[in-house]
Design an enzyme around this catalytic site. Structure first.
Site, mmCIF file in Angstrom:
data_model
loop_
_atom_site.group_PDB
_atom_site.id
_atom_site.type_symbol
_atom_site.label_atom_id
_atom_site.label_comp_id
_atom_site.label_asym_id
_atom_site.label_seq_id
_atom_site.Cartn_x
_atom_site.Cartn_y
_atom_site.Cartn_z
ATOM 1 N N ASP A 23 0.854 -1.368 -0.130
ATOM 2 C CA ASP A 23 0.095 0.229 0.141
ATOM 3 C C ASP A 23 0.818 1.228 -0.073
ATOM 4 O OD1 ASP A 23 -1.969 -1.940 0.263
ATOM 5 O OD2 ASP A 23 -2.837 -0.917 1.859
ATOM 6 N N ARG A 103 -0.766 5.726 17.146
ATOM 7 C CA ARG A 103 -1.127 6.961 16.185
ATOM 8 C C ARG A 103 -0.700 8.233 16.331
ATOM 9 N NH1 ARG A 103 -0.179 2.413 13.759
ATOM 10 N NH2 ARG A 103 -1.796 1.491 12.435
ATOM 11 N N ASP A 132 -7.913 4.765 11.958
ATOM 12 C CA ASP A 132 -6.600 5.346 11.662
ATOM 13 C C ASP A 132 -6.622 6.644 10.946
ATOM 14 O OD1 ASP A 132 -5.231 3.454 13.249
ATOM 15 O OD2 ASP A 132 -4.618 2.228 11.755
#
Length: 416
Positions: A23, A103, A132
């Site tokens: 990705d 995060r 996310d």
């Protein structure tokens, strides 16, 4: 390589949160092609247990001249995991927030690197369906309100793995096949946990395959002899295991190893995502499971009753703030100040037993203990507690109950 014309207002330089997987490798090339911009890659070592140098080499092969690979394990444990565990934070009664708490640190470094390198945008590989994207972007905007955020999954038409692979082949992106064909699950790992989504887990009725679990042994296959260990706390933070002082990152890694060997920390959960859907995930959080039980045990000795109860009332709100991406919000900071104040005397040692997936508290002691044997004893109490005082206490607290019962029975007085 054919480049498209730059879009109006295209960024000059973008800092990309980069893992080196399919990705983010496609995103890297897509940014270069779509915006004709320079890309800085940032890869964080949060204790995921993977070799990160291949990500550096892959970024270099894709023409990146500025590559950041940073060891953030100690900062992650010290400044994010441990403050969260002071709050005993658990989302929806079960989830220990392993992905959520990573995060805000990544968002922090993204905007810091953008400032250091003169970049005018950051980018991430989170999809438009998950939590996310919210966590990265709320964190970025809280710390750098003028930053531009690029989320390719919400823009492009590469909406399947087949399209990603086709794009990679067309644009010369090297894709390394994983041994054995790779995992059918979407995985995220750091020093606190590893998570699994997708594949077989998309049917909530199906049991996870035994081969899915990567960290922990099955509780049924754990050792037949229990393991005893002691965890020392100072002002709410774990500081030593069996008398050995350890910094936060090393301590959490040690608890992971001990818990994994004894089948501790597996979880199969259907949770409510912030974006509105239910999602099933499986988690392994061995060290965190041990740490949470131990922390609550030392608090049971050292916290005032009403402070402990108030903390428990605040905890679900705190956990939701972390889960939903509000780590850098003023309300989370306010709660943290109160929580940290409550931990000033949370110091002592907890003894635990690990056995076939279970964590059992078997002892606790503290120089700051509020437990008074002279009061709590069932033997002669030497006058430390006058049992007769309970008579008035009970009658006062029963007054409203007796009044309501009298009214219900018709004996509460004349009707008007």
């Amino acid at each position: 390589m054919t480049r498209t014309s730059p879009q109006p207002g295209a960024p000059r330089k973008v800092v990309l949160a980069y893992s080196g997987g399919l990705d983010t490798s496609v995103i890297l090339r897509w940014l270069q092609v779509t915006y004709r911009c320079e890309v800085v890659t940032f890869t964080a070592d949060l204790g995921q247990g993977e070799e990160l140098e291949p990500a550096r080499a892959k970024a270099a092969a894709l023409g990146v001249s500025e590559i950041r690979v940073e060891d953030l394990r100690e900062e992650f444990a010290r400044d994010f995991v441990f403050p969260m565990f002071r709050a005993n934070a658990v989302y929806e009664g079960e989830y220990l927030l392993g992905t959520s708490i990573a995060r805000p640190l990544i968002a922090k470094r993204l905007v810091e690197i953008a400032a250091e390198t003169g970049a005018d945008a950051i980018a991430h590989g989170a999809t438009g369906k998950g939590n996310d994207q919210v966590r990265f972007e709320l964190g970025a905007y809280a710390l750098a309100p003028g930053i531009r955020v690029i989320a390719p999954w919400r823009i492009w038409d590469l909406t399947s793995r087949e399209r990603l692979l086709a794009y990679a082949e067309e644009h010369g992106i090297p894709i390394m096949a994983a041994a054995g064909g790779g995992s059918p699950y979407s995985e995220d790992a750091n020093l606190l946990h590893i998570s699994y989504e997708g594949g077989r887990l998309e049917d909530p009725w199906l049991e996870p395959e035994a081969s899915m679990w990567r960290w922990t042994v099955a509780p049924t296959e754990a050792p037949d002899e229990p393991l005893y260990l002691e965890i020392a706390f100072e002002q709410g933070d774990a500081v030593a295991i069996d008398g050995r002082p350890l910094p936060p990152g090393e301590l959490l890694a040690e608890l992971n190893a001990l818990g994994s060997a004894h089948g501790v920390g597996r979880l199969d959960l259907v949770e409510n995502r912030y974006v509105g859907m239910k999602s099933r995930g499986a988690y392994e959080t061995p060290g965190g499971t041990i740490l949470l039980r131990a922390h609550r045990a030392i608090e049971s000795l050292t916290l005032d009753r009403e402070v402990a109860h108030l903390k428990d009332e605040l905890m679900p709100r705190y956990a939701s703030l972390v889960y939903n991406g509000y780590w850098w919000s003023p309300e989370r900071r306010m709660l943290q100040t109160a929580i940290d104040h409550s931990q000033q005397l949370v110091t002592g040692v907890v003894r635990l037993q690990l056995y076939k997936g279970n964590v059992t508290i078997v002892g606790r002691r503290s120089s700051q203990s509020l437990f008074d044997p002279a009061i709590a004893t069932f033997e002669e109490d030497e006058g430390a507690y006058h049992q007769g005082d309970a008579d008035g206490f009970i009658k006062l607290h029963a007054l409203r109950l007796r009044t309501a019962a009298a009214r219900a029975s018709g004996g509460g007085g004349d009707e008007t």
